[in-house]
Scaffold this motif. Structure first.
Motif, PDB file in Angstrom:
ATOM      1  N   LEU A 129      16.846  14.585  -5.333  1.00 39.19           N
ATOM      2  CA  LEU A 129      15.519  13.597  -5.582  1.00 39.19           C
ATOM      3  C   LEU A 129      14.195  13.977  -5.813  1.00 39.19           C
ATOM      4  O   LEU A 129      13.481  13.568  -6.475  1.00 39.19           O
ATOM      5  CB  LEU A 129      15.615  12.345  -4.784  1.00 39.19           C
ATOM      6  CG  LEU A 129      17.008  11.625  -4.965  1.00 39.19           C
ATOM      7  CD1 LEU A 129      17.026  10.762  -3.715  1.00 39.19           C
ATOM      8  CD2 LEU A 129      17.004  10.947  -6.251  1.00 39.19           C
ATOM      9  N   CYS A 130      13.607  15.041  -4.868  1.00 42.44           N
ATOM     10  CA  CYS A 130      12.346  15.483  -5.006  1.00 42.44           C
ATOM     11  C   CYS A 130      12.291  16.228  -6.280  1.00 42.44           C
ATOM     12  O   CYS A 130      11.162  16.225  -6.741  1.00 42.44           O
ATOM     13  CB  CYS A 130      12.493  16.737  -3.869  1.00 42.44           C
ATOM     14  SG  CYS A 130      12.203  15.777  -2.235  1.00 42.44           S
ATOM     15  N   GLY A 144      10.076  13.367  -7.519  1.00 44.24           N
ATOM     16  CA  GLY A 144       9.077  13.615  -6.459  1.00 44.24           C
ATOM     17  C   GLY A 144       7.540  14.016  -6.796  1.00 44.24           C
ATOM     18  O   GLY A 144       7.377  14.378  -8.003  1.00 44.24           O
ATOM     19  N   ARG A 145       6.793  13.693  -6.140  1.00 48.22           N
ATOM     20  CA  ARG A 145       5.400  13.679  -6.402  1.00 48.22           C
ATOM     21  C   ARG A 145       4.581  14.279  -5.169  1.00 48.22           C
ATOM     22  O   ARG A 145       4.841  13.891  -4.023  1.00 48.22           O
ATOM     23  CB  ARG A 145       4.563  12.713  -7.067  1.00 48.22           C
ATOM     24  CG  ARG A 145       4.560  11.715  -6.065  1.00 48.22           C
ATOM     25  CD  ARG A 145       3.533  10.384  -6.571  1.00 48.22           C
ATOM     26  NE  ARG A 145       3.608   9.256  -5.894  1.00 48.22           N
ATOM     27  CZ  ARG A 145       2.955   8.822  -4.942  1.00 48.22           C
ATOM     28  NH1 ARG A 145       1.932   9.690  -4.565  1.00 48.22           N
ATOM     29  NH2 ARG A 145       3.142   7.587  -4.195  1.00 48.22           N
ATOM     30  N   VAL A 192       6.418  16.017  -0.084  1.00 46.67           N
ATOM     31  CA  VAL A 192       6.706  15.485  -1.347  1.00 46.67           C
ATOM     32  C   VAL A 192       7.462  13.985  -1.210  1.00 46.67           C
ATOM     33  O   VAL A 192       8.195  13.623  -0.196  1.00 46.67           O
ATOM     34  CB  VAL A 192       7.800  16.403  -2.023  1.00 46.67           C
ATOM     35  CG1 VAL A 192       8.361  15.654  -3.260  1.00 46.67           C
ATOM     36  CG2 VAL A 192       7.386  17.727  -2.144  1.00 46.67           C
ATOM     37  N   ILE A 193       6.549  13.077  -1.889  1.00 44.32           N
ATOM     38  CA  ILE A 193       6.937  11.567  -1.734  1.00 44.32           C
ATOM     39  C   ILE A 193       8.094  11.285  -2.915  1.00 44.32           C
ATOM     40  O   ILE A 193       7.840  11.762  -3.937  1.00 44.32           O
ATOM     41  CB  ILE A 193       5.655  10.822  -1.847  1.00 44.32           C
ATOM     42  CG1 ILE A 193       4.673  10.926  -0.834  1.00 44.32           C
ATOM     43  CG2 ILE A 193       6.065   9.379  -2.144  1.00 44.32           C
ATOM     44  CD1 ILE A 193       3.393  10.398  -1.143  1.00 44.32           C
ATOM     45  N   ASP A 199      10.046   5.405   5.463  1.00 43.64           N
ATOM     46  CA  ASP A 199       9.226   4.050   5.492  1.00 43.64           C
ATOM     47  C   ASP A 199      10.074   2.957   4.444  1.00 43.64           C
ATOM     48  O   ASP A 199      11.315   3.380   4.129  1.00 43.64           O
ATOM     49  CB  ASP A 199       7.876   4.381   4.672  1.00 43.64           C
ATOM     50  CG  ASP A 199       6.903   3.196   5.069  1.00 43.64           C
ATOM     51  OD1 ASP A 199       7.309   2.196   5.687  1.00 43.64           O
ATOM     52  OD2 ASP A 199       5.694   3.208   4.619  1.00 43.64           O
ATOM     53  N   TYR A 200       9.719   1.804   4.260  1.00 40.65           N
ATOM     54  CA  TYR A 200      10.293   0.690   3.583  1.00 40.65           C
ATOM     55  C   TYR A 200      10.693   1.539   2.196  1.00 40.65           C
ATOM     56  O   TYR A 200       9.553   1.515   1.517  1.00 40.65           O
ATOM     57  CB  TYR A 200       9.543  -0.511   3.591  1.00 40.65           C
ATOM     58  CG  TYR A 200      10.207  -1.358   2.814  1.00 40.65           C
ATOM     59  CD1 TYR A 200      11.628  -2.023   3.301  1.00 40.65           C
ATOM     60  CD2 TYR A 200       9.699  -1.886   1.451  1.00 40.65           C
ATOM     61  CE1 TYR A 200      12.034  -3.114   2.801  1.00 40.65           C
ATOM     62  CE2 TYR A 200      10.509  -2.933   0.806  1.00 40.65           C
ATOM     63  CZ  TYR A 200      11.576  -3.608   1.447  1.00 40.65           C
ATOM     64  OH  TYR A 200      12.065  -4.408   0.766  1.00 40.65           O
ATOM     65  N   ARG A 201      11.965   1.564   1.933  1.00 41.71           N
ATOM     66  CA  ARG A 201      12.556   2.157   0.782  1.00 41.71           C
ATOM     67  C   ARG A 201      11.598   3.294   0.162  1.00 41.71           C
ATOM     68  O   ARG A 201      11.452   3.612  -1.073  1.00 41.71           O
ATOM     69  CB  ARG A 201      12.292   1.242  -0.447  1.00 41.71           C
ATOM     70  CG  ARG A 201      13.131  -0.117  -0.281  1.00 41.71           C
ATOM     71  CD  ARG A 201      13.376  -1.164  -1.580  1.00 41.71           C
ATOM     72  NE  ARG A 201      13.900  -1.985  -1.132  1.00 41.71           N
ATOM     73  CZ  ARG A 201      14.539  -3.034  -2.158  1.00 41.71           C
ATOM     74  NH1 ARG A 201      14.182  -2.830  -3.033  1.00 41.71           N
ATOM     75  NH2 ARG A 201      15.238  -4.047  -1.702  1.00 41.71           N
ATOM     76  N   ARG A 202      11.298   4.132   1.029  1.00 41.61           N
ATOM     77  CA  ARG A 202      10.542   5.568   0.588  1.00 41.61           C
ATOM     78  C   ARG A 202      10.622   6.603   1.818  1.00 41.61           C
ATOM     79  O   ARG A 202      10.735   6.436   2.802  1.00 41.61           O
ATOM     80  CB  ARG A 202       8.939   5.173   0.615  1.00 41.61           C
ATOM     81  CG  ARG A 202       8.043   6.634   0.351  1.00 41.61           C
ATOM     82  CD  ARG A 202       6.538   6.275   0.086  1.00 41.61           C
ATOM     83  NE  ARG A 202       6.272   5.569  -0.900  1.00 41.61           N
ATOM     84  CZ  ARG A 202       5.067   5.424  -1.434  1.00 41.61           C
ATOM     85  NH1 ARG A 202       4.109   5.713  -0.700  1.00 41.61           N
ATOM     86  NH2 ARG A 202       4.962   4.832  -2.620  1.00 41.61           N
ATOM     87  N   ILE A 203      11.099   7.789   0.797  1.00 42.25           N
ATOM     88  CA  ILE A 203      11.218   8.955   1.850  1.00 42.25           C
ATOM     89  C   ILE A 203      10.069   9.913   1.284  1.00 42.25           C
ATOM     90  O   ILE A 203       9.823  10.221   0.095  1.00 42.25           O
ATOM     91  CB  ILE A 203      12.393   9.508   1.307  1.00 42.25           C
ATOM     92  CG1 ILE A 203      13.756   8.518   1.854  1.00 42.25           C
ATOM     93  CG2 ILE A 203      12.970  10.768   1.855  1.00 42.25           C
ATOM     94  CD1 ILE A 203      14.907   8.978   1.341  1.00 42.25           C
ATOM     95  N   THR A 204       9.632  10.569   2.375  1.00 39.68           N
ATOM     96  CA  THR A 204       8.583  11.670   2.132  1.00 39.68           C
ATOM     97  C   THR A 204       9.228  12.806   2.949  1.00 39.68           C
ATOM     98  O   THR A 204       9.557  12.793   3.957  1.00 39.68           O
ATOM     99  CB  THR A 204       7.316  11.544   2.755  1.00 39.68           C
ATOM    100  OG1 THR A 204       6.595  10.092   2.296  1.00 39.68           O
ATOM    101  CG2 THR A 204       6.294  12.500   2.803  1.00 39.68           C
ATOM    102  N   VAL A 205       9.261  14.030   1.951  1.00 40.31           N
ATOM    103  CA  VAL A 205      10.056  15.233   2.614  1.00 40.31           C
ATOM    104  C   VAL A 205       8.683  16.147   2.946  1.00 40.31           C
ATOM    105  O   VAL A 205       7.903  16.695   2.227  1.00 40.31           O
ATOM    106  CB  VAL A 205      10.798  15.753   1.548  1.00 40.31           C
ATOM    107  CG1 VAL A 205      11.291  17.233   1.840  1.00 40.31           C
ATOM    108  CG2 VAL A 205      11.801  14.916   1.245  1.00 40.31           C
TER     109      VAL A 205
END
Length: 289
Positions: free
Chosen positions: A216-217, A221-222, A228-229, A266-272
């Motif tokens: 998904l990254c 991803g950005r 990477v969000i 976080d709420y519906r968000r993944i930061t790698v």
């Protein structure tokens, strides 16, 4: 196609369905050149970062995500395809294709993110895949006149073109290279689906989550200040269906990945936070790119 694999159709059967309709009915009629045949790529479909939203006519092939149909085409052919349909702009939550409906138009995504889902016998929905700008969806029904096998829903504002099947088939006859690229795209999707099936049987849940999040990254991803969000608003049930695991198992896997310092959620968000380590954990090597 993902639904056919879920129903245990063999890869050979799926490829035969596509190859017969495309390469026999289209390419054979037009006599594709040898150079076109060499363009047929059956490698794995790498995921690339989603481009910033912009008018499609200002984008070159390199700016469309790798593996999407528009990225595969030459500029003149790409512009011809973009001019075939009726353009629409819709908000988040709009159903673009309805599962079970007998219709045969194709949808060419130009901007935005969509999710592909299918109904399960117990009433739940399974998230099969994600599609981004440059992707073509609905090609199965356009080629075999069967009801839609899945539902496609926008995850945010999106723009797409609706292309009638007769116009698309004529486009393929006029551009045999595009027909071969369509077959290559379908093959890549089949390979990705097979890989997901292998993941489900070969890896524990934590590794499955690591592999999916790492991929998904690449697509969505950005780069942010902390890592990477992933610009996909996925719920834990969505992630569970992609990984083929229960929500409880997904929660445990994400908790372990947070403890390892690899991701933040976080709420519906993944930061790698550490993508190289996450890829190493998921056994994603350069051959998977």
């Amino acid at each position: 196609m993902e639904l056919l694999l879920t129903l245990e159709w063999s890869p050979i059967a799926v490829l035969t369905l596509i190859a017969v309709r495309l390469l026999v009915e289209v390419v054979a009629e037009t006599g594709a050149s040898r150079s076109a045949l060499k363009r047929l790529r059956f490698g794995s479909c790498p995921w690339r970062r989603r481009p910033q939203l912009r008018r499609p006519r200002e984008m070159s092939g390199s700016e469309w995500p790798y593996g999407t149909f528009l990225q595969r085409l030459t500029p003149p052919v790409r512009m011809t395809l973009l001019g075939l349909g009726v353009r629409r702009q819709v908000p988040a939550g709009q159903i673009v294709i309805h599962e079970g409906i007998r219709e045969s138009h194709l949808v060419l995504l130009e901007e935005g993110l969509t999710k592909v889902t299918a109904s399960l016998p117990d009433g739940r929905s399974a998230l099969l895949s994600l599609r981004v700008g440059g992707d073509l969806v609905g090609e199965m029904s356009a080629l075999n006149n069967e009801p839609r096998s899945a539902t496609v829903t926008t995850c945010g504002p999106a723009r797409y073109s609706v292309i009638q099947p007769d116009r698309f088939k004529q486009f393929l006859k006029d551009h045999p290279d595009a027909a071969l690229e369509l077959a290559a795209m379908v093959s890549d999707r089949l390979r990705w689906s097979n890989r997901r099936r292998i993941d489900f049987t070969s890896y524990p849940v934590k590794l499955r989550v690591a592999r999916v999040v790492a991929e998904l990254c690449r697509t969505h991803g950005r780069q942010g200040m902390d890592g990477v969000i992933i610009d996909v608003r996925l719920t834990q049930p969505d992630l569970a269906t992609i990984c083929g695991a229960s929500e409880t198992s997904i929660q445990k896997a994400l908790r372990e990945l947070r403890t390892d310092g690899l991701v933040d959620t976080d709420y519906r968000r993944i930061t790698v936070r550490d993508l190289p380590s996450l890829r190493k954990l998921g056994n994603l090597q350069s051959s998977d790119d």
